[in-house]
Every structure is written in C-alpha cells, then in structure tokens.
Enzyme design. Structure first.
Site, PDB file in Angstrom:
ATOM      1  N   CYS A  81       4.227  -1.583  45.207  1.00 22.12           N
ATOM      2  CA  CYS A  81       5.256  -1.048  44.289  1.00 22.12           C
ATOM      3  C   CYS A  81       4.669  -1.078  42.809  1.00 22.12           C
ATOM      4  O   CYS A  81       3.651  -0.346  42.677  1.00 22.12           O
ATOM      5  CB  CYS A  81       6.569  -1.724  44.200  1.00 22.12           C
ATOM      6  SG  CYS A  81       7.925  -0.630  43.462  1.00 22.12           S
ATOM      7  N   HIS A 215       7.550  -1.217  50.017  1.00 23.93           N
ATOM      8  CA  HIS A 215       7.697  -2.719  50.218  1.00 23.93           C
ATOM      9  C   HIS A 215       7.530  -2.829  51.650  1.00 23.93           C
ATOM     10  O   HIS A 215       8.531  -3.336  52.343  1.00 23.93           O
ATOM     11  CB  HIS A 215       9.028  -3.071  49.742  1.00 23.93           C
ATOM     12  CG  HIS A 215       9.235  -3.324  47.986  1.00 23.93           C
ATOM     13  ND1 HIS A 215       8.853  -4.275  47.283  1.00 23.93           N
ATOM     14  CD2 HIS A 215       9.425  -2.040  47.305  1.00 23.93           C
ATOM     15  CE1 HIS A 215       9.032  -3.820  46.237  1.00 23.93           C
ATOM     16  NE2 HIS A 215       9.363  -2.698  46.059  1.00 23.93           N
ATOM     17  N   GLU A 217       7.033  -6.027  52.982  1.00 22.52           N
ATOM     18  CA  GLU A 217       7.492  -7.070  53.376  1.00 22.52           C
ATOM     19  C   GLU A 217       8.983  -7.130  53.772  1.00 22.52           C
ATOM     20  O   GLU A 217       9.268  -7.929  54.757  1.00 22.52           O
ATOM     21  CB  GLU A 217       7.508  -8.295  52.144  1.00 22.52           C
ATOM     22  CG  GLU A 217       8.669  -7.851  50.876  1.00 22.52           C
ATOM     23  CD  GLU A 217       8.191  -6.690  49.952  1.00 22.52           C
ATOM     24  OE1 GLU A 217       8.855  -6.491  48.789  1.00 22.52           O
ATOM     25  OE2 GLU A 217       7.211  -5.975  50.070  1.00 22.52           O
TER      26      GLU A 217
END
Length: 252
Positions: A81, A215, A217
């Site tokens: 990001c 993102h 994750e």
C-alpha cells in the site's frame, strides 16, 4: 505464516521510519544522532525489509529512503500500500530525477504527482470513501527478457488474482509509462489496465524488490501464506531458496 512455510524463526525488528531522516528540507536535524544511528543499524543488519501501509506524511521520506537503500544494496524489499507508493516515489526521485516527486496526499501542488487521490472519491466526505474489498489484479506484463514476473511466479503463474484493498490514493496513470519504461515494471494492473497493483524490478537486477497496492496479509493463513510475504521470506533467507521455489512453481 511465511516463516512457518520456510521453516524459519522470524525475528521481527521495528524501525521508526522518521528516524532514517537525518535532516529536513531546511537542513535542520530531525532526530538525535543516537536515534538515527540505531535506526540505520537495524535496517542494515536486517535480512529483508517490509514497508507496510499507513496514512499521513510522518515518516514517508524515511520509507522512501529505506526503499532506496534496499534497491541500491539489493536487500529484499516488500512494499505494501503506502510502502508500494514509497518505492514508486523513490524511483521517480532518484532514477528519473524528478526530485519533487511525491503523493498529492502530502503536497497537492507538486510538479510530479506520481501518486494521487483516486478521482471517483469525494475528498469532502469523511468515512466510507475508501477503495475497499476484494479486487482482481491481472498480471499484464513480463520482463524485457521475456521472463515471468516474480509476483506472478509466487502466485503459481496465475493470470488473475483476487486480493483485498484499503486505500484512497493510487499511482498516477499519467506517469506510468515513463516509470515502467525506465525499469520499475508495473507487472500487475486492475482489469481496466488503469490502476497499478504490482510493481517490481526484474530478478536480473534485484533478488526481490516487489510492491503491491493491495493488502495481501488479509488473506494469509497459517498453512497458505500470502505469496508476496512468502517471497520476501524466501529471498531474505538467501541460499537460493527463492530460486529453488521458483523452479518448482514453474514446473507445476
């Protein structure tokens, strides 16, 4: 999750990005010599660097400095990001020579707004105005030597992947071609081809220098680690682990 997959014990060391900035634009010291030295010792001793997402200008130049250090010293780097945007801004400043390059989040009057506020979002509306949720990324470009991008390889050669997003700013389409043609390859884009999702340097130039607007994750799981994180840990372990993994992926 990625460390588990690599059978490694992760030693996560936090670095205050602002402590990597010695002086401000006026030449005044921003941090103490001790803080500066400590931050740089951590960066230099690390096997790999991740610059995560964030908001606001505090420490942004430090994030760009970290990206520059990793790019020049071939240290594995993953930008997520804002960390992805930092590597784009750093490249514009130090490779293309656009010293004023930045995001309009920090300077709306910059001569080189390489990152800008997404046009469909209303700046005056607070709350509920981010680009959120799962979106598709299409791997649109190979490297100049014809090789598959590192990011696509980590996703097992998939042409389209779905990852979750959380942002208001994006790489400015007006500067994409010049940055891409100068060497920082935008290998993954949204399905319209207008939004940049993944950028990287080719393996011939850097062992692992990858950034993504999304993102990853959010979809990582203990037994199925996020591909970008997996790649960072593999590259950080050295000993040809990323190359060995790539060879296996491309055979499947």
């Amino acid at each position: 999750h990625a460390a588990i997959a690599c059978e490694q014990t992760l030693d996560l060391i936090w670095v205050e990005a602002g402590h990597l900035e010695k002086v401000n634009d006026d030449g005044e010291e921003k941090v103490s010599s001790e803080e500066y030295a400590s931050a740089w010792e951590k960066v230099k001793s690390a096997d790999g660097i991740i610059v995560p997402g964030g908001f606001g200008n505090r420490g942004f130049d430090g994030k760009c400095i970290a990206a520059e250090y990793c790019r020049k010293n071939k240290k594995p780097y993953l930008g997520i990001c804002l960390g992805f945007q930092a590597m784009v801004v750093e490249y514009a400043r130090n490779v293309l020579g656009w010293k004023e390059a930045t995001s309009t989040e920090f300077d709306e009057n910059t001569k080189y707004p390489v990152v800008l506020f997404m046009p469909e979002i209303d700046k005056d509306t607070m709350g509920g105005n981010m680009r959120l949720g799962a979106r598709n990324t299409k791997f649109t470009h190979k490297h100049d030597d014809g090789s598959m991008s590192t990011a696509q390889m980590l996703y097992n050669g998939a042409e389209i992947v779905s990852e979750r997003h959380r942002h208001r700013y994006e790489v400015n389409p007006e500067f994409v071609d010049e940055i891409h043609n100068s060497g920082l390859k935008f290998v993954g884009r949204d399905e319209s081809g207008e939004r940049m999702e993944v950028a990287e340097l080719p393996k011939s130039e850097h062992p692992f220098y990858v950034g993504c607007q999304y993102h990853p994750e959010f979809k990582s799981r203990p037994l199925t680690p996020s591909p970008p994180f997996h790649g960072l840990i593999l590259a950080s372990c050295g000993e040809g682990m990323l190359d060995e993994f790539a060879s296996k992926q491309l055979k499947n």
